[in-house]
Design a protein around this motif. Structure first.
Motif, short mmCIF file in Angstrom:
data_model
loop_
_atom_site.label_atom_id
_atom_site.label_comp_id
_atom_site.label_asym_id
_atom_site.label_seq_id
_atom_site.Cartn_x
_atom_site.Cartn_y
_atom_site.Cartn_z
N GLN A 164 0.83 -1.21 0.00
CA GLN A 164 0.00 0.00 0.00
C GLN A 164 0.87 1.26 0.00
OE1 GLN A 164 -2.81 -0.12 3.27
NE2 GLN A 164 -3.43 -2.22 2.79
N GLU A 165 1.89 1.26 0.85
CA GLU A 165 2.76 2.43 0.94
C GLU A 165 3.55 2.63 -0.36
OE1 GLU A 165 4.16 5.83 2.62
OE2 GLU A 165 2.74 4.48 3.60
N LYS A 166 4.08 1.55 -0.91
CA LYS A 166 4.83 1.66 -2.16
C LYS A 166 3.95 2.18 -3.29
CE LYS A 166 8.53 -1.75 -1.64
NZ LYS A 166 9.08 -3.03 -2.16
N ASN A 167 2.74 1.71 -3.33
CA ASN A 167 1.85 2.06 -4.44
C ASN A 167 1.46 3.53 -4.45
OD1 ASN A 167 1.89 -0.55 -5.40
ND2 ASN A 167 -0.02 -1.16 -4.38
N ARG A 168 1.49 4.18 -3.29
CA ARG A 168 1.05 5.57 -3.27
C ARG A 168 2.16 6.57 -3.62
NH1 ARG A 168 0.74 8.90 1.51
NH2 ARG A 168 2.40 8.41 2.98
N TRP A 169 3.42 6.09 -3.66
CA TRP A 169 4.51 7.04 -3.84
C TRP A 169 4.65 7.63 -5.24
CZ3 TRP A 169 7.69 10.15 -1.27
CH2 TRP A 169 7.52 10.14 0.11
N PRO A 170 4.42 6.89 -6.31
CA PRO A 170 4.47 7.55 -7.62
C PRO A 170 3.49 8.72 -7.72
CG PRO A 170 4.55 5.18 -7.89
CD PRO A 170 4.25 5.43 -6.44
N GLY A 171 2.28 8.54 -7.18
CA GLY A 171 1.30 9.63 -7.19
C GLY A 171 1.73 10.78 -6.31
N LEU A 172 2.33 10.48 -5.16
CA LEU A 172 2.81 11.55 -4.27
C LEU A 172 3.89 12.39 -4.95
CD1 LEU A 172 3.17 10.16 -0.62
CD2 LEU A 172 1.80 12.10 -1.37
N ARG A 173 4.78 11.73 -5.68
CA ARG A 173 5.85 12.46 -6.37
C ARG A 173 5.29 13.37 -7.46
NH1 ARG A 173 8.54 7.30 -6.13
NH2 ARG A 173 10.13 7.30 -4.50
N ARG A 174 4.40 12.83 -8.27
CA ARG A 174 3.82 13.65 -9.35
C ARG A 174 3.04 14.82 -8.76
NH1 ARG A 174 2.61 8.49 -11.40
NH2 ARG A 174 0.46 8.69 -10.63
N ARG A 175 2.19 14.50 -7.79
CA ARG A 175 1.34 15.53 -7.20
C ARG A 175 2.16 16.57 -6.46
NH1 ARG A 175 -1.93 12.13 -5.60
NH2 ARG A 175 -1.25 11.85 -3.45
N GLY A 176 3.23 16.13 -5.78
CA GLY A 176 4.05 17.07 -5.03
C GLY A 176 4.70 18.10 -5.91
N LYS A 177 5.22 17.68 -7.07
CA LYS A 177 5.88 18.63 -7.97
C LYS A 177 4.85 19.57 -8.60
CE LYS A 177 9.71 15.48 -8.82
NZ LYS A 177 10.74 16.25 -8.12
N LEU A 178 3.68 19.04 -8.96
CA LEU A 178 2.62 19.90 -9.51
C LEU A 178 2.13 20.90 -8.46
CD1 LEU A 178 0.57 17.27 -11.55
CD2 LEU A 178 1.96 19.15 -12.47
N LEU A 179 2.01 20.44 -7.22
CA LEU A 179 1.58 21.35 -6.15
C LEU A 179 2.60 22.44 -5.91
CD1 LEU A 179 -0.02 18.90 -3.54
CD2 LEU A 179 -1.18 20.76 -4.75
N THR A 180 3.89 22.11 -6.03
CA THR A 180 4.92 23.13 -5.87
C THR A 180 4.73 24.25 -6.89
OG1 THR A 180 6.49 21.47 -5.08
CG2 THR A 180 7.40 23.58 -5.79
N ILE A 181 4.49 23.88 -8.14
CA ILE A 181 4.29 24.87 -9.19
C ILE A 181 3.01 25.66 -8.93
CG2 ILE A 181 3.85 25.18 -11.65
CD1 ILE A 181 5.64 22.69 -12.10
N ALA A 182 1.93 24.97 -8.52
CA ALA A 182 0.67 25.66 -8.24
C ALA A 182 0.81 26.64 -7.09
CB ALA A 182 -0.41 24.63 -7.92
#
Length: 307
Positions: free
Chosen positions: A233-251
């Protein structure tokens, strides 16, 4: 051995420098009685150097409507937390991130949409100002979620028995990869090296609160049988966290163009300081900071100044 909550409470209660406390009280007074706590964290906390530096504060408020009224600032603080503002007081400067008590609690836990809050509050912080004992207790409980969230993420990627400090190192490297950061690659190790005993004691206490089962034997952390599939479960959520984190930084950079006076200059200062670059902001970039930020970030990514 002290519990994690006790360790957090003791660390938060360590007195700050007089100038920091006065600055925090000034910040709290600007938000219509909504201020609950002002937390001091970051590089200035570690170095105790204030003059000529940008101090880092989180202002915790009861709710956004009381803090701002019913305007767009309250709406955007709720939709894309936190709002960030520049402050000056008695010759010191700071950036202040604003979160409600509820958001602060939720963003320090595994269900958070991004790593930014729990990654920061797994590190040391201090009460610079607090409204009352209830506000203190609420902040302690919120922050107590940060270290277990970070170490649980790191446990999911452990391939062998590890030392507590190595686990912290892995956790910080993961969180740095989930945001656009200007710091050098050795920053996680330098943060831990500043106070390794702090991270060892907090780590041992936090491991009792991770969802991934583990045990400390002979100074090494061993994973126990994962009967509930928590590692996957933890491993599966990390690709989304990375993508979302970088997009959130820009936003958030885009939002700061409207909420943070001089934000483009702060962005350049931060990157120059941590990445060793020599960015110079032109007059047109100050006039159109949102456009400037959108042009600047891809160039920095290409050069490797932010990752």
């Amino acid at each position: 051995m002290l519990s994690l909550t006790q360790l957090v409470a003791e660390e938060l209660a360590v007195p700050v420098q007089t100038g920091v406390g006065e600055f925090a009280a000034h910040i709290a007074a600007q938000f219509n009685g909504a201020a609950r706590a002002v937390l001091f964290y970051g590089s200035c906390l570690r170095s105790e150097q204030l003059q000529g530096e940008m101090l880092d504060f989180y202002l915790i408020v009861s709710d956004y409507e009381t803090a701002y009224g019913k305007g767009w600032l309250a709406k955007w603080n709720r939709l894309l937390p936190p709002n960030v503002f520049p402050f000056q007081h008695n010759g010191l400067i700071a950036k202040v991130a604003v979160l409600s008590e509820k958001d602060f609690h939720d963003l320090n836990r595994p269900a958070a949409s991004a790593v930014s809050v729990w990654a920061r509050f797994a590190q040391p912080s201090r009460f610079a100002w607090c409204a009352d004992e209830t506000a203190k207790h609420t902040a302690v409980i919120a922050i107590s979620g940060a270290a277990p969230t970070l170490l649980n993420a790191a446990l999911a990627f452990v391939e062998r028995d590890v030392d507590v400090l190595d686990l912290w190192q892995s956790g910080f490297q993961m969180t740095y990869s989930a945001e656009l950061r200007a710091e050098r690659k050795d920053r996680p190790s330098s943060v831990i090296a500043f106070d390794p005993e702090r991270y060892r004691s907090f780590g041992i206490a936090a491991l009792f609160h991770t969802s991934i089962a583990n045990e400390l034997r002979g100074g090494k952390i061993l994973l126990l049988p994962d009967v509930d599939g928590r590692i996957a479960q933890e491993k599966n959520r990390w690709p989304g966290l990375r993508r979302r984190g970088k997009l959130l930084t820009i936003a958030r950079l885009a939002k700061a163009a409207f909420t943070y006076a001089g934000g483009i200059d702060y962005l350049a200062w931060k990157i120059n300081r941590h990445a060793g670059t020599h960015i110079v902001i032109r007059p047109w970039q100050r006039k159109w900071p949102l456009v400037a930020a959108l042009f600047l970030v891809p160039k920095l990514l290409a050069k490797g100044a932010v990752r």
